[in-house]
Enzyme design. Structure first.
Site, PDB file in Angstrom:
ATOM      1  N   GLY A  94     -35.079  56.980 104.190  1.00 10.47           N
ATOM      2  CA  GLY A  94     -33.922  57.811 104.486  1.00 10.47           C
ATOM      3  C   GLY A  94     -34.413  59.180 104.882  1.00 10.47           C
ATOM      4  N   ALA A 127     -39.619  57.340 103.419  1.00 11.60           N
ATOM      5  CA  ALA A 127     -39.512  58.519 102.551  1.00 11.60           C
ATOM      6  C   ALA A 127     -40.101  58.244 101.177  1.00 11.60           C
ATOM      7  CB  ALA A 127     -38.055  58.948 102.420  1.00 11.60           C
ATOM      8  N   GLU A 198     -46.287  51.173 112.139  1.00 11.22           N
ATOM      9  CA  GLU A 198     -45.277  50.232 111.679  1.00 11.22           C
ATOM     10  C   GLU A 198     -45.884  48.856 111.390  1.00 11.22           C
ATOM     11  OE1 GLU A 198     -43.368  52.387 110.915  1.00 11.22           O
ATOM     12  OE2 GLU A 198     -41.471  52.008 111.950  1.00 11.22           O
TER      13      GLU A 198
END
Length: 236
Positions: A94, A127, A198
């Site tokens: 987030g 996060a 990623e």
């Protein structure tokens, strides 16, 4: 900085990779890592417009096929006690500024730091991974709120930059690249920065840091050329 040999961390770049559902690509590895069936979820970095309840339910739905029960820390009258009694902890992505500010305001950052130092399994995505480093100064997020300071859990001897992107030579965008931003950070700061691409993650156990996944990570150190690190053990 010496790594606490009790630490057990999964520091994941992202919860979702292209072509896959939320946590689907990594959930089996999470289950193998935590080795328990009850997880305390910290939703404080919640994406805009998503409630703690909905965010926690999304995680619960993703892990339920593995028989893992997920409880949100916001469900407990005493969040600090919930951290102390948890069998494993997962912190979602987030906004990192919001996550850190909320942990600070509730007096939970030091409690979380102590629990992880004792060896409780911890999984962070985005996060939730940012806060395992020295500071959150290399998050990609906008400072939508202002924490007391940028000091994070300080469990790793570097900062994290999740979702690391390489420059696209075909792009017509002429703004700053991720590498440019990290170099700007190093104009004023000393600590190394690890860019995690990623689909990759760090596994921290028995005092060692291992890069997992199929992609390299990019290590930035002040005054030095960036280094590509292959999957395997990372030494500092």
């Amino acid at each position: 900085m010496e790594i606490n040999n009790k630490l057990r961390l999964m520091v994941i770049s992202t919860s979702t990779v292209y072509g896959s559902d939320f946590l689907a690509y990594i959930r089996d590895r999470i289950a193998d890592f935590i080795q328990v069936k009850d997880v305390l979820f910290i939703p404080y970095a919640r994406p805009s417009g998503v409630s703690y309840e909905d965010y926690t339910q999304r995680v619960a739905d993703a892990l339920s096929p593995l028989g893992i029960k997920v409880s949100g820390i916001h469900e407990f009258e005493n969040p600090g006690k919930a951290l102390i009694e948890a069998s494993a902890i997962l912190t979602g992505g987030g906004n990192t500024f919001l996550l850190l500010k909320t942990l600070q305001e509730q007096g939970l950052l030091s409690v979380l730091q102590a629990r992880l130092g004792d060896g409780i399994p911890y999984v962070g995505t985005s996060a939730g991974s940012n806060i395992t480093g020295l500071t959150i100064g290399t998050t990609n997020d906008m400072p939508i709120v202002l924490p007391i300071d940028f000091d994070a859990l300080g469990l790793l001897p570097f900062n994290i930059n999740p979702h690391y992107l390489d420059p696209d030579p075909q792009s017509t965008h002429k703004g700053e690249t991720r590498e440019t931003r990290i170099n700007e950070f190093h104009f004023y700061n000393e600590q190394p920065v690890l860019g995690i691409r990623e689909g990759s993650w760090l596994l921290v156990e028995e005092g060692e840091i291992q890069l997992k996944g199929n992609l390299q990570a990019r290590l930035f150190q002040k005054g030095k050329a960036p280094i590509e690190l292959s999957p395997g053990k990372i030494d500092f």
